[in-house]
Design a protein around this motif. Structure first.
Motif, PDB file in Angstrom:
ATOM      1  N   TYR A 181     -32.135   6.312  -8.762  1.00 24.46           N
ATOM      2  CA  TYR A 181     -33.513   5.826  -8.602  1.00 24.46           C
ATOM      3  C   TYR A 181     -34.245   6.221  -9.874  1.00 24.46           C
ATOM      4  O   TYR A 181     -34.565   7.396 -10.062  1.00 24.46           O
ATOM      5  N   PRO A 182     -34.486   5.262 -10.784  1.00 27.53           N
ATOM      6  CA  PRO A 182     -35.072   5.635 -12.076  1.00 27.53           C
ATOM      7  C   PRO A 182     -36.523   6.094 -11.957  1.00 27.53           C
ATOM      8  O   PRO A 182     -37.192   5.789 -10.962  1.00 27.53           O
ATOM      9  N   PRO A 183     -37.009   6.778 -13.001  1.00 30.36           N
ATOM     10  CA  PRO A 183     -38.437   7.140 -13.006  1.00 30.36           C
ATOM     11  C   PRO A 183     -39.249   5.855 -12.934  1.00 30.36           C
ATOM     12  O   PRO A 183     -38.822   4.824 -13.461  1.00 30.36           O
ATOM     13  N   LEU A 184     -40.381   5.921 -12.288  1.00 29.64           N
ATOM     14  CA  LEU A 184     -41.176   4.698 -12.116  1.00 29.64           C
ATOM     15  C   LEU A 184     -41.929   4.373 -13.411  1.00 29.64           C
ATOM     16  O   LEU A 184     -42.650   5.201 -13.932  1.00 29.64           O
ATOM     17  N   GLN A 185     -41.727   3.150 -13.941  1.00 31.66           N
ATOM     18  CA  GLN A 185     -42.377   2.764 -15.211  1.00 31.66           C
ATOM     19  C   GLN A 185     -43.680   2.015 -14.948  1.00 31.66           C
ATOM     20  O   GLN A 185     -44.664   2.206 -15.634  1.00 31.66           O
ATOM     21  N   THR A 186     -43.643   1.134 -13.951  1.00 31.67           N
ATOM     22  CA  THR A 186     -44.836   0.312 -13.662  1.00 31.67           C
ATOM     23  C   THR A 186     -45.178   0.471 -12.183  1.00 31.67           C
ATOM     24  O   THR A 186     -44.383   1.028 -11.420  1.00 31.67           O
ATOM     25  N   SER A 187     -46.338  -0.072 -11.790  1.00 26.82           N
ATOM     26  CA  SER A 187     -46.708   0.054 -10.371  1.00 26.82           C
ATOM     27  C   SER A 187     -45.740  -0.745  -9.508  1.00 26.82           C
ATOM     28  O   SER A 187     -45.368  -1.859  -9.875  1.00 26.82           O
ATOM     29  N   PRO A 188     -45.367  -0.196  -8.366  1.00 24.20           N
ATOM     30  CA  PRO A 188     -44.488  -0.946  -7.477  1.00 24.20           C
ATOM     31  C   PRO A 188     -45.210  -2.135  -6.855  1.00 24.20           C
ATOM     32  O   PRO A 188     -46.444  -2.169  -6.815  1.00 24.20           O
ATOM     33  N   LYS A 189     -44.448  -3.109  -6.405  1.00 20.63           N
ATOM     34  CA  LYS A 189     -45.037  -4.243  -5.670  1.00 20.63           C
ATOM     35  C   LYS A 189     -45.479  -3.746  -4.295  1.00 20.63           C
ATOM     36  O   LYS A 189     -44.960  -2.722  -3.822  1.00 20.63           O
ATOM     37  N   PRO A 190     -46.399  -4.483  -3.646  1.00 24.70           N
ATOM     38  CA  PRO A 190     -46.806  -4.031  -2.305  1.00 24.70           C
ATOM     39  C   PRO A 190     -45.583  -3.874  -1.397  1.00 24.70           C
ATOM     40  O   PRO A 190     -44.734  -4.769  -1.353  1.00 24.70           O
TER      41      PRO A 190
END
Ligand SMILES: O=C(O)CCC(=O)C(=O)O
Ligand SMILES: [Fe+2]
Length: 302
Positions: A168-177
Motif C-alpha cells: 500500500y504505497p504512501p498516499l500522493q493525492t487525495s483519494p476518490k470518494p
C-alpha cells in the motif's frame, strides 16, 4: 469483543486435555469473530523478514518490470496487480494497493520474476511453511466440528493456495470518494493467514457491526475463516468482513506491506453443508464446487 490468541503449540502435543482445550478455543474464535492470532505458529520470523524484503524489492522495481508480470486472468490468478486494479468492495473505487499473487511450485516455475523468484527459494520455503500451518489449523477445525481430524486436509492436498504480497504505497493525492487501501470484504477460501509489517491498519467487523483494529502482534499470525468455510459450516464459522482504511496520521506517508496466504480447497471439492452443522438450522446455501466459487468471486472484484 476482541480477537483471541491461540497457542498452537498446545495442539501439537499428545496431552489430549490440552489439545481439546485448543480445539474448543478455536471453535469459539471461528464462531464468534472469525479471526484469531496464532502464537507458536512454527513460521520462522527470519524467513518472514526475508519474504518482506523480497516483496519490498519487487514493489520498488520500475512499473514496466512489474507489468511484464501482470495478472491477466482469474483462471490463473497469478502475477502483478497494479494500483486501483482490484475492487475488494465492488461498489467502491479501486483499492489503493498493488499486489503480487503467487501460486504453487508448478506455476511459480512457469511464471518466475527475475527479481522475486529466480534463485529465490525463500518464497517457496515460505509457501510450504504456510501450507503446513494451514493444515494444522484445518486439523483443529475438523476436530472442532466433530469430523475426522484429516477431513479438511485431504480436501486441501493439491496446494491450491495463493500467496499474495501486498504493498500500500504512501498516499500522493487525495483519494476518490469512498476509496480506501483495501475495501471491506470477506475472503473467499477456507482460511487466510495474514502477516502485517510495522504499519498496521487492518480492521475487522464484529457481529455488532463495530470495526475493531487488528494490529500487528510481533511473532503472531492472524488467521481468519473465509466464505467457503462459512458455507461448509452453515455459518457456524463466520467469514468476517475486514478492510484497510487510509490512516489519518503520519502512517499515510508510509508504505504499508502485508502478506496474505489464501488457503483454498482442491477445485473439485464440493462445499455442501456438513452434517454436524445442519442440526440447528437447515442448510443456508446450495452445494458449490470450491473452484467455481473462487472464480465467481474473482470475477466480481476485477
Ligand atoms: O493487507 C491487509 O492487512 C489485508 C489484506 C486483505 O484482507 C486481503 O488481501 O484479502
Ligand atoms: Fe482479506
Amino acid at each position: 469483543m476482541s480477537i483471541p490468541i491461540i497457542d498452537l503449540s498446545q495442539f501439537q502435543i499428545s496431552n489430549q486435555v490440552r489439545r481439546q482445550n485448543v480445539v474448543k478455543n478455536i471453535y469459539q474464535a471461528c464462531h464468534e469473530i472469525g479471526f484469531m492470532y496464532i502464537q507458536n505458529s512454527g513460521i520462522s520470523p527470519d524467513l518472514l523478514e526475508q519474504v518482506f524484503s523480497a516483496s519490498k524489492s519487487f514493489f520498488d522495481s520500475p512499473l514496466a518490470v512489474k507489468e511484464q508480470l501482470a495478472w491477466n486472468n482469474e483462471f490463473i490468478n497469478t502475477g502483478y496487480v497494479g494500483l486501483e486494479r482490484e475492487h475488494l468492495n465492488p461498489n467502491q473505487p479501486g483499492d489503493l494497493k498493488e499486489a503480487f499473487n503467487i501460486k504453487n511450485d508448478i506455476i511459480i516455475n512457469n511464471f518466475s520474476s527475475p527479481i522475486l523468484l529466480t534463485n529465490n527459494p525463500v518464497i517457496s520455503t515460505f509457501y510450504n511453511a504456510c501450507t503446513e500451518l494451514a493444515n494444522t489449523v484445518l486439523q483443529a477445525f475438523a476436530l472442532a466440528l466433530e469430523l475426522p481430524e484429516y477431513f479438511f486436509t485431504t480436501r486441501h492436498n493439491q496446494k491450491n493456495h495463493t500467496l499474495r504480497l501486498l504493498h500500500y504505497p504512501p498516499l500522493q493525492t487525495s483519494p476518490k470518494p469512498g476509496q480506501v487501501r483495501a475495501g471491506e470484504h470477506s475472503d473467499y477460501g477456507s482460511l487466510t493467514l495474514l502477516f502485517q509489517h510495522a504499519v498496521g491498519g487492518l480492521e475487522v467487523q464484529t457481529t455488532r457491526k463495530e470495526w475493531i483494529a487488528a494490529p500487528l502482534i510481533p511473532g503472531m499470525v492472524l488467521v481468519n475463516t473465509g466464505d467457503l468455510m462459512q458455507r461448509w459450516t452453515n455459518h457456524i464459522f463466520c467469514s468476517t468482513k475486514h478492510r484497510v482504511m487510509i490512516p489519518n496520521d503520519e502512517r499515510v506517508k508510509k508504505s504499508r506491506y502485508s502478506i496474505a496466504f489464501f488457503c483454498h480447497p482442491n477445485d473439485d471439492t464440493e462445499i455442501a453443508c456438513l452434517e454436524s452443522c445442519s442440526q440447528r438450522q437447515s442448510p443456508i446455501y446450495p452445494p458449490i464446487l470450491a473452484g467455481e466459487y473462487l472464480l465467481s468471486s474473482l470475477q466480481l472484484t476485477y
